[in-house]
Design an enzyme around this catalytic site. Structure first.
Site, mmCIF file in Angstrom:
data_model
loop_
_atom_site.group_PDB
_atom_site.id
_atom_site.type_symbol
_atom_site.label_atom_id
_atom_site.label_comp_id
_atom_site.label_asym_id
_atom_site.label_seq_id
_atom_site.Cartn_x
_atom_site.Cartn_y
_atom_site.Cartn_z
ATOM 1 N N GLU A 1 -49.821 -30.829 28.867
ATOM 2 C CA GLU A 1 -49.283 -29.823 29.788
ATOM 3 C C GLU A 1 -50.416 -29.027 30.443
ATOM 4 O O GLU A 1 -50.411 -28.800 31.650
ATOM 5 C CB GLU A 1 -48.350 -28.853 29.050
ATOM 6 C CG GLU A 1 -47.109 -29.473 28.423
ATOM 7 C CD GLU A 1 -46.134 -30.058 29.438
ATOM 8 O OE1 GLU A 1 -46.327 -29.849 30.651
ATOM 9 O OE2 GLU A 1 -45.189 -30.736 29.012
ATOM 10 N N ASN B 1 -51.521 -29.142 34.460
ATOM 11 C CA ASN B 1 -51.613 -27.968 35.336
ATOM 12 C C ASN B 1 -52.909 -27.989 36.144
ATOM 13 O O ASN B 1 -52.913 -27.691 37.331
ATOM 14 C CB ASN B 1 -51.545 -26.677 34.511
ATOM 15 C CG ASN B 1 -50.119 -26.329 34.121
ATOM 16 O OD1 ASN B 1 -49.164 -26.926 34.622
ATOM 17 N ND2 ASN B 1 -49.971 -25.373 33.218
ATOM 18 N N ARG C 1 -40.970 -30.866 40.058
ATOM 19 C CA ARG C 1 -41.649 -30.350 38.865
ATOM 20 C C ARG C 1 -40.670 -29.493 38.082
ATOM 21 O O ARG C 1 -39.918 -28.714 38.652
ATOM 22 C CB ARG C 1 -42.874 -29.543 39.252
ATOM 23 C CG ARG C 1 -43.797 -30.343 40.121
ATOM 24 C CD ARG C 1 -45.244 -30.152 39.830
ATOM 25 N NE ARG C 1 -45.981 -31.241 40.443
ATOM 26 C CZ ARG C 1 -46.309 -32.354 39.799
ATOM 27 N NH1 ARG C 1 -46.022 -32.493 38.532
ATOM 28 N NH2 ARG C 1 -46.943 -33.314 40.418
#
Lengths: 146, 101
Positions: free
Chosen positions: A46, A50, A108
């Site tokens: 994660e 990003n 997203r």
């Protein structure tokens, strides 16, 4: 001495699998459960995603879009930082809200920080405009038995 | 990551294998959308039992396809996945939208 890794690599999606595997492998001497290992893997993924998606808009050159991943073991926890040197996050509090995304058209989910927060014991975000973002995460291993 | 499909009666099942993340999301969307656009089914199952990794990018992939399937009036389900994937799905709240089989 406690073991650690430092990885500096381009923020491209091809490196996600490598990054999460490397960090989770470092934790193996702490004898994590399968679930704890997957928590680490998913959270690193994660954080790196990003950086790949948000940190360097418009920057194609690989050397101009790097991330630094540092992970360190202590007796019963692994401490991980994922740093980029990109645009920074405007509003960190907002970014950490469930379902918040600046890119809804890309399908997203906006659940990245929610997953990090629920899978790790501590998640801290520091960000500065045009300087970058650092995510620090700590996962205690074997916390249930302590 | 790769995907195979199986049509049984009017139920189409998509078997997604391997790792579903930012790196493989584009290919997964393209493969699923191609088959979804051909119609010819009224139920759709995401079989995730062959997934070895998925993060929140995968949630976005599933929800995006779900919207398309809903527009085609298809019933959509997730076949219970391995525990690690299930935890990501539960944490994201996706089961409030797409039911487990």
């Amino acid at each position: 001495m406690k073991n650690y890794i430092k990885l500096r690599l381009p923020a491209i999606s091809e490196n996600e699998s490598y990054a999460r595997s490397a960090v989770s492998a470092l934790a193996l001497p702490l004898s994590p459960t399968v679930e704890e290992l997957n928590d680490i893997k998913t959270s690193v993924s994660e954080a790196v995603t990003n950086c790949v998606v948000h940190a360097y808009p418009g920057r194609g050159e690989l050397t101009s879009r790097e991330i630094l991943i540092e992970a360190e073991l202590s007796e019963n926890e692994i401490s991980i930082t994922v740093t980029d040197f990109g645009v920074g996050i405007n509003d960190v509090e907002k970014a950490m809200e469930p379902f918040f995304t600046t890119r809804p058209a890309d399908e997203r989910s906006g659940m990245g920080f929610t997953i990090m927060k629920s899978f790790m014991d501590i998640v801290e975000v520091k960000s500065k405009k045009d300087e970058g973002t650092t995510i620090k995460m700590i996962k205690r291993i074997g916390a249930r038995n302590a | 990551m790769n995907i195979s499909f199986e049509l049984s009666g009017k139920i189409l099942t998509a078997f997604i294998f391997g790792e579903l993340d930012e790196c493989s999301a584009g290919a997964a969307k393209a493969a699923l959308d191609e088959v979804i656009s051909k119609r010819g089914f009224n139920g759709f199952i995401f079989n995730l039992s062959g997934l070895t990794f998925m993060d929140s990018t995968g949630i976005g992939v599933l929800l995006g396809r779900y919207k398309k399937l809903l527009a085609q009036n298809a019933a959509v389900y997730i076949d219970p996945p391995p525990p690690a994937i299930d935890k990501v799905l539960r944490t994201s709240g996706i089961y409030n939208v797409i039911k487990k089989l």
